[in-house]
Design a protein around this motif. Structure first.
Motif, short mmCIF file in Angstrom:
data_model
loop_
_atom_site.label_atom_id
_atom_site.label_comp_id
_atom_site.label_asym_id
_atom_site.label_seq_id
_atom_site.Cartn_x
_atom_site.Cartn_y
_atom_site.Cartn_z
N LYS A 151 -19.28 4.96 0.78
CA LYS A 151 -18.68 5.26 -0.53
C LYS A 151 -18.87 6.71 -0.92
N THR A 195 0.81 -1.22 0.00
CA THR A 195 0.00 0.00 0.00
C THR A 195 0.84 1.27 0.00
N TYR A 228 -11.26 7.69 -5.83
CA TYR A 228 -12.17 6.89 -6.65
C TYR A 228 -12.76 7.72 -7.80
N GLU A 242 -11.16 -2.29 6.73
CA GLU A 242 -12.52 -1.90 7.13
C GLU A 242 -13.53 -3.02 6.92
N ILE A 287 -7.95 -1.98 -5.80
CA ILE A 287 -8.86 -1.36 -4.83
C ILE A 287 -9.88 -0.49 -5.57
N GLN A 288 -9.42 0.27 -6.56
CA GLN A 288 -10.33 1.13 -7.32
C GLN A 288 -11.33 0.29 -8.12
N PHE A 325 -13.99 -1.10 -5.89
CA PHE A 325 -14.98 -0.06 -5.57
C PHE A 325 -16.06 -0.01 -6.65
N LEU A 360 -5.68 3.08 1.36
CA LEU A 360 -5.52 1.72 0.87
C LEU A 360 -5.46 0.71 2.01
N ALA A 369 -8.91 0.27 3.23
CA ALA A 369 -9.76 -0.52 2.32
C ALA A 369 -9.64 -2.01 2.63
#
Length: 481
Positions: A355, A265, A375, A277, A302-303, A306, A271, A274
């Protein structure tokens, strides 16, 4: 937040008197806004007069300062008109200004609205009243609230020179304010872009977790920059901030797993969060098994995750509004055609999922929402259109919404909802002006809009305070951009 060293650094800066404006710079997702919010809470707990103000999308210095001052008076309203009175030289001028203000703000103690202040300044000019320089006004109003022992703290969040562009950038405003402030007021500004240091102004680069603060690269001009003393991290600290998030998530982990997470990360808090959580495994090692081993691929993963977690309607909404820092239901409806009730439900669900962030009372249109830039920038890339085309489409839709909410286009009094849409329009066309000529922008806007060039220019003239059109649309845009 696990930014204890950085928070201590900001508190020390708050209580020293040499520098009055401090920039906190760093990449998207590094935790600037979270640190700023935690610092706000700390200042208020310590008894300092404190204002947290997100920049949002002003088109120029005047709009920014008007909205900032309005937010200040909303929080500290007790001396609104008294302070304005002291800036007017003669008694006749005072009466002129007070009549202008009272016509739009019947009860000054309730706070000074953005629209009221804008019309007060405009009306004062028309009445021949010598209204003060806005930077001086903001500085003097805030100085009255603070003191050397307990300075007023102003936290400006999410400044980005790439999008807050105009004939006078806000960075120039921050430099001006630094000269006008004394030890009774101190400003902190979070910024995505590098900012050059200067007299009474300094910059720090917010680094990933468990790394030292360093001078911002933009402050590398010896003749301008102030001495900088980085916060020192103790050798025992190691990966303590990363460790704290992992333990809070309840992961079982070995030290090697912790190091692997930190390396993948790059220590970027967003990050790490992410992963932590919403844990899908008992151990951190299991959680990391299906993640890329290098930073770039990890970030992209990660993106993508999402976006994969969005419903079809949510993808439609966020994709089509991705060029806007703040989104509202009316804009989503114009951009997507989805029913407003459906749009509102989707936005509220995204907020519950974490989000989106809902802006409570911080934006002229309610409700308003914000998607994290980390994002949002990825959504722009996924939109299927060139960014400039997406921005021009968005600009045209803002005009359409403005006209829908403006029953009298030639009315010199523009309501907040219409003003926001026109600011958004200016924001978007400013963003593409380096790639497209102003004349081409005008042609594309007029072609795509349901209104004529004259009608657009009329509404823009009202928004800019002229009351009626004096120039062509192209001339207005050249003046603004």
């Amino acid at each position: 937040m696990n930014r204890h060293e950085e928070l201590t650094y900001l508190k020390n800066k708050r209580d020293q008197s040499e520098t009055r404006v401090h920039f906190i710079c760093g990449q998207s997702g590094i935790g600037k806004s979270d640190l700023a919010r935690e610092f706000e809470e700390t200042c208020e707990e310590d008894g300092y007069p404190t204002l947290f103000y997100p920049v949002k999308d002003p088109r120029n210095e005047q709009i920014f300062l008007q909205r900032l001052l309005a937010a200040w008076f909303d929080k500290y309203p007790e001396s609104t008109v008294t302070q304005l009175r002291e800036y007017i030289s003669s008694s006749d001028s005072v009466e002129d200004l007070l009549s202008i203000v009272s016509s739009v703000v019947p009860d000054p103690a309730s706070g000074l609205a953005i629209d009221g202040l804008q019309r007060a300044i405009s009306g004062a000019t028309e009445a021949g009243v010598d209204f003060p320089d806005p930077v001086q006004l903001v500085a003097d109003v805030m100085k009255r609230r603070g003191s050397a022992e307990s300075p007023a703290v102003v936290i400006i969040d999410q400044y980005d020179a790439r999008i807050q562009e105009s004939e006078r950038t806000l960075e120039s405003t921050f430099r001006d304010i630094a000269y006008h402030l004394d030890d009774s007021v101190v400003w902190f500004v979070t910024a995505r872009t590098e900012v050059q240091g200067g007299e009474r102004l300094d910059c720090i680069q917010l680094e990933p977790f468990d790394q030292d603060l360093v001078p911002n690269p933009g402050a590398s001009y010896p003749e301008d920059s102030q001495p900088f003393e980085p916060v020192e991290t103790s050798p025992e600290q190691g990966y303590e901030a990363t460790r704290a998030l992992v333990e809070e998530a309840g992961f079982d982990y070995e030290e090697s797993d912790l190091i692997a997470l930190h390396d993948r990360t790059n220590g970027v808090p967003l990050l790490i969060a992410a992963i932590c959580e919403e844990p899908r495994a008992f151990s951190l090692r299991e959680e990391l098994e299906n993640t890329p081993s290098n930073y770039i691929d990890f970030k992209n993963d990660i993106q993508q995750e999402f976006v994969r977690g969005l419903t079809e309607n949510q993808q439609e909404i966020l994709g089509n509004t991705s060029v806007f820092p703040v989104i509202t239901v009316d804009l989503c409806y114009e951009r997507t055609g989805l029913a407003q009730l459906v749009t509102r439900q989707e936005l509220d669900e995204l907020t519950e999922q974490g989000k989106l962030m809902r802006l409570s009372g911080e934006y002229p249109i309610n409700p308003a929402y914000k998607c994290h830039d980390f994002y949002r920038e990825y959504l722009i890339d996924c939109a299927g259109l060139e960014e400039r085309a997406l921005r021009l489409e968005g600009a045209i839709d803002c005009l359409e919404v403005a006209f829908e909410n403006s029953p009298a286009p030639r009315d010199p009094e523009i309501e907040d909802g219409v003003a926001v849409q026109l600011d958004r329009f200016i924001y978007q066309v400013s963003h593409v002006s380096d790639e497209i000529s102003i004349s081409d922008i005008v042609e594309r806007v007029v072609t795509g809009s349901s209104k004529s060039e004259e009608e657009i220019a009329d509404l823009l003239a009202s928004h800019l305070g002229f009351g009626h059109r004096e120039y062509s649309l192209e001339e207005y845009l050249r003046e603004i951009i």
